[in-house]
Write an enzyme that holds these catalytic residues in place. Structure first.
Site, PDB file in Angstrom:
ATOM      1  N   GLY A  23      32.220  78.157  50.333  1.00  0.00           N
ATOM      2  CA  GLY A  23      31.407  76.932  50.440  1.00  0.00           C
ATOM      3  C   GLY A  23      30.977  76.712  51.870  1.00  0.00           C
ATOM      4  N   ASP A  64      30.548  83.032  44.099  1.00  0.00           N
ATOM      5  CA  ASP A  64      30.771  81.872  43.231  1.00  0.00           C
ATOM      6  C   ASP A  64      32.277  81.785  42.984  1.00  0.00           C
ATOM      7  OD1 ASP A  64      31.038  80.055  41.139  1.00  0.00           O
ATOM      8  OD2 ASP A  64      29.183  80.682  40.171  1.00  0.00           O
ATOM      9  N   ILE A  65      32.888  80.657  43.316  1.00  0.00           N
ATOM     10  CA  ILE A  65      34.342  80.525  43.185  1.00  0.00           C
ATOM     11  C   ILE A  65      34.783  80.686  41.731  1.00  0.00           C
ATOM     12  CG2 ILE A  65      34.277  77.984  42.987  1.00  0.00           C
ATOM     13  CD1 ILE A  65      37.011  80.115  44.664  1.00  0.00           C
ATOM     14  N   TYR A 153      35.402  63.548  40.576  1.00  0.00           N
ATOM     15  CA  TYR A 153      35.658  64.172  41.885  1.00  0.00           C
ATOM     16  C   TYR A 153      37.042  63.769  42.395  1.00  0.00           C
ATOM     17  CZ  TYR A 153      34.983  64.822  46.999  1.00  0.00           C
ATOM     18  OH  TYR A 153      35.106  65.161  48.317  1.00  0.00           O
ATOM     19  N   LYS A 157      40.455  66.042  42.920  1.00  0.00           N
ATOM     20  CA  LYS A 157      41.083  66.204  44.236  1.00  0.00           C
ATOM     21  C   LYS A 157      42.553  65.752  44.230  1.00  0.00           C
ATOM     22  CE  LYS A 157      37.689  67.918  46.829  1.00  0.00           C
ATOM     23  NZ  LYS A 157      37.764  69.093  47.703  1.00  0.00           N
TER      24      LYS A 157
HETATM   25  P1  NAD Z   1      28.736  70.221  50.467  1.00  0.00           P
HETATM   26  O1  NAD Z   1      28.330  69.816  49.103  1.00  0.00           O
HETATM   27  O2  NAD Z   1      27.803  69.959  51.587  1.00  0.00           O
HETATM   28  O3  NAD Z   1      29.111  71.770  50.496  1.00  0.00           O
HETATM   29  C1  NAD Z   1      29.830  72.376  49.460  1.00  0.00           C
HETATM   30  C2  NAD Z   1      29.388  73.817  49.386  1.00  0.00           C
HETATM   31  O4  NAD Z   1      30.054  74.424  48.281  1.00  0.00           O
HETATM   32  C3  NAD Z   1      27.877  73.962  49.145  1.00  0.00           C
HETATM   33  O5  NAD Z   1      27.293  74.776  50.131  1.00  0.00           O
HETATM   34  C4  NAD Z   1      27.785  74.570  47.757  1.00  0.00           C
HETATM   35  O6  NAD Z   1      26.705  75.486  47.631  1.00  0.00           O
HETATM   36  C5  NAD Z   1      29.127  75.266  47.653  1.00  0.00           C
HETATM   37  N1  NAD Z   1      29.498  75.473  46.258  1.00  0.00           N
HETATM   38  C6  NAD Z   1      29.314  74.638  45.206  1.00  0.00           C
HETATM   39  N2  NAD Z   1      29.739  75.203  44.088  1.00  0.00           N
HETATM   40  C7  NAD Z   1      30.217  76.434  44.419  1.00  0.00           C
HETATM   41  C8  NAD Z   1      30.786  77.501  43.693  1.00  0.00           C
HETATM   42  N3  NAD Z   1      30.903  77.452  42.358  1.00  0.00           N
HETATM   43  N4  NAD Z   1      31.191  78.593  44.362  1.00  0.00           N
HETATM   44  C9  NAD Z   1      31.043  78.679  45.708  1.00  0.00           C
HETATM   45  N5  NAD Z   1      30.483  77.710  46.456  1.00  0.00           N
HETATM   46  C10 NAD Z   1      30.073  76.600  45.810  1.00  0.00           C
HETATM   47  O7  NAD Z   1      30.152  69.570  50.747  1.00  0.00           O
HETATM   48  P2  NAD Z   1      30.836  69.295  52.164  1.00  0.00           P
HETATM   49  O8  NAD Z   1      30.505  67.909  52.519  1.00  0.00           O
HETATM   50  O9  NAD Z   1      30.551  70.365  53.116  1.00  0.00           O
HETATM   51  O10 NAD Z   1      32.347  69.295  51.708  1.00  0.00           O
HETATM   52  C11 NAD Z   1      33.190  70.406  51.900  1.00  0.00           C
HETATM   53  C12 NAD Z   1      34.553  70.049  51.341  1.00  0.00           C
HETATM   54  O11 NAD Z   1      35.057  68.917  52.040  1.00  0.00           O
HETATM   55  C13 NAD Z   1      34.540  69.690  49.864  1.00  0.00           C
HETATM   56  O12 NAD Z   1      35.679  70.210  49.245  1.00  0.00           O
HETATM   57  C14 NAD Z   1      34.583  68.185  49.853  1.00  0.00           C
HETATM   58  O13 NAD Z   1      35.226  67.692  48.719  1.00  0.00           O
HETATM   59  C15 NAD Z   1      35.378  67.894  51.116  1.00  0.00           C
HETATM   60  N6  NAD Z   1      35.063  66.582  51.675  1.00  0.00           N
HETATM   61  C16 NAD Z   1      33.851  66.322  52.213  1.00  0.00           C
HETATM   62  C17 NAD Z   1      33.601  65.055  52.749  1.00  0.00           C
HETATM   63  C18 NAD Z   1      32.281  64.707  53.378  1.00  0.00           C
HETATM   64  O14 NAD Z   1      32.064  63.541  53.728  1.00  0.00           O
HETATM   65  N7  NAD Z   1      31.371  65.658  53.580  1.00  0.00           N
HETATM   66  C19 NAD Z   1      34.594  64.080  52.710  1.00  0.00           C
HETATM   67  C20 NAD Z   1      35.803  64.377  52.097  1.00  0.00           C
HETATM   68  C21 NAD Z   1      36.050  65.651  51.616  1.00  0.00           C
HETATM   69  N1  SER Z   2      31.980  61.968  51.495  1.00  0.00           N
HETATM   70  C1  SER Z   2      32.575  62.304  50.246  1.00  0.00           C
HETATM   71  C2  SER Z   2      31.823  61.675  49.119  1.00  0.00           C
HETATM   72  O1  SER Z   2      31.216  60.656  49.359  1.00  0.00           O
HETATM   73  C3  SER Z   2      33.998  61.842  50.211  1.00  0.00           C
HETATM   74  O2  SER Z   2      34.767  62.868  49.747  1.00  0.00           O
HETATM   75  O3  SER Z   2      31.868  62.182  48.048  1.00  0.00           O
END
Ligand code: NAD
Ligand code: SER
Length: 330
Positions: A23, A64-65, A153, A157
């Site tokens: 990802g 793809d995971i 979601y 988690k």
């Molecule tokens: P994002 O949606 O920007 O990126 C997620 C990436 O995963 C994308 O590039 C997508 O193409 C890829 N993806 C989706 N399905 C997939 C699959 N089947 N196989 C492989 N790749 C796949 O999310 P992010 O904001 O970068 O978040 C990254 C992680 O951090 C996530 O696990 C999210 O839950 C966690 N997180 C993010 C935030 C935030 O504010 N951004 C907050 C809390 C937790």
């Molecule tokens: N920023 C994320 C969301 O809004 C929190 O995991 O889904």
């Protein structure tokens, strides 16, 4: 598609970190992959995603995971010994397809944990403030508290946290995790979350001078600037194992603010900036989360301390994005 696989194989030494980011093209992955490459060397970090990178990114593989066999092949081929498993479907997008979200978020993690058990791989798993729910104390939310989220979601988690804890206790997998607040970044756009407004607002402030917010003006949520998020991740992963007492996921705090407070801060630099409010389905999700986080375990176990508050983050976002939009904070 394969990018520079030979290079990765040639340069990776057996004793060094050989890192897989799953990802890697998302909001956090883009920045974290660069930081890991700066820290461990470009060839030590294999970026993967179901999306192609915008620019040539080396080494990179499509992955793809949910393709368990392919994940296994990549881990074996590259002799991976650390996985940053970022792939997920976030809170707002997740509600459009709950079963797919569960599959990607939970079954994807189980694939990673099984491989970690078999091959002694160290794992980073990002959790979230979305694990909290309406029965969680809203202010200064403690580490150990009610976890009854109402989004798929959040459910995926919380379950992921419990599986991480299980794999550590039962199989001694060195898995580490942070409950990220909403992440605010200038390098990349957010991917379908409820906290996305706090990034979009800066782009619109600089481009058009106005923003229509999808949350109410008084919706207070925990947030974290990207530099703090990346530093926390690296510090957690580098901390000696005996200092890591929480194997589900650590609470992590940066700042908390409402859209109205963020708008006021932006106005200090762009006085004519205008915000309006049109709450949509994401309001209910935000209302089910908490507003501020107690992160004393992260502070005492591995020395966590955030560097960015609302004022500093706003200045930094406007400065960095000002370069993109040929504008700068006044
Ligand atoms: P994002 O949606 O920007 O990126 C997620 C990436 O995963 C994308 O590039 C997508 O193409 C890829 N993806 C989706 N399905 C997939 C699959 N089947 N196989 C492989 N790749 C796949 O999310 P992010 O904001 O970068 O978040 C990254 C992680 O951090 C996530 O696990 C999210 O839950 C966690 N997180 C993010 C935030 C935030 O504010 N951004 C907050 C809390 C937790
Ligand atoms: N920023 C994320 C969301 O809004 C929190 O995991 O889904």
């Amino acid at each position: 598609m394969l990018y520079c696989r030979g290079l990765a194989r040639r340069y990776l030494m057996p004793s060094e970190p050989r890192i897989l980011v799953i990802g890697a093209i998302g909001q956090i992955g883009t920045v974290l992959t660069s930081a890991l490459r700066a820290h461990y060397g470009a060839q030590a970090v294999l970026a993967t995603d179901i999306k192609k990178p915008a620019e040539h990114e080396y080494p990179f593989e499509m992955l793809d995971i949910l393709n368990v066999q392919r994940v296994r092949e990549i881990v074996e081929d590259y002799k991976i010994n650390q996985i940053y498993h970022l792939a997920a479907i976030l809170s707002a997008s997740g509600e459009w397809n709950p079963m797919k979200t569960w599959n990607v978020n939970l079954n994807g993690l189980l694939t990673v944990l099984e491989l970690a058990k078999e091959r002694e791989i160290k794992v980073f798993f990002p959790s979230t403030i979305a694990v909290f729910g309406p029965t969680t104390p809203r202010a200064h939310t403690p580490q150990h508290t009610a976890l009854l989220p109402e989004t798929v979601y959040g459910i995926s988690k919380v379950s992921g946290e419990l599986w991480c804890n299980y794999y550590h206790k039962r199989y001694h997998v060195d898995v580490r995790s942070l409950r990220y607040p909403g992440i605010i970044s200038y390098q990349s756009m957010p991917g379908g979350g409820t906290t996305d407004y706090a990034v979009e607002i800066f782009h619109e402030a600089l481009k058009t001078g106005k923003y229509e917010c999808f949350l109410r003006s008084d919706t207070k949520l925990p947030m974290l600037y990207i530099d703090d998020a990346i530093r926390a991740t690296l510090e957690l992963m580098e901390a000696p194992a005996q200092q890591i007492h929480i194997r589900s996921s650590y609470n992590l705090a940066g700042m908390s603010f409402t859209p109205a407070e963020l708008s006021q801060e932006i106005k200090k630099h762009i006085p004519d900036f205008e915000i309006s409010y049109k709450p949509d389905f994401r309001q209910e999700i935000a209302d089910s989360w908490t507003e501020s986080i107690e992160d004393n375990y992260a502070r005492s176990d591995w020395g966590w301390k955030p560097a960015f508050d609302l004022e500093k983050m706003t200045f930094e976002m406007l400065t960095q994005l000002g370069k993109v939009y040929s504008n700068s904070p006044k």
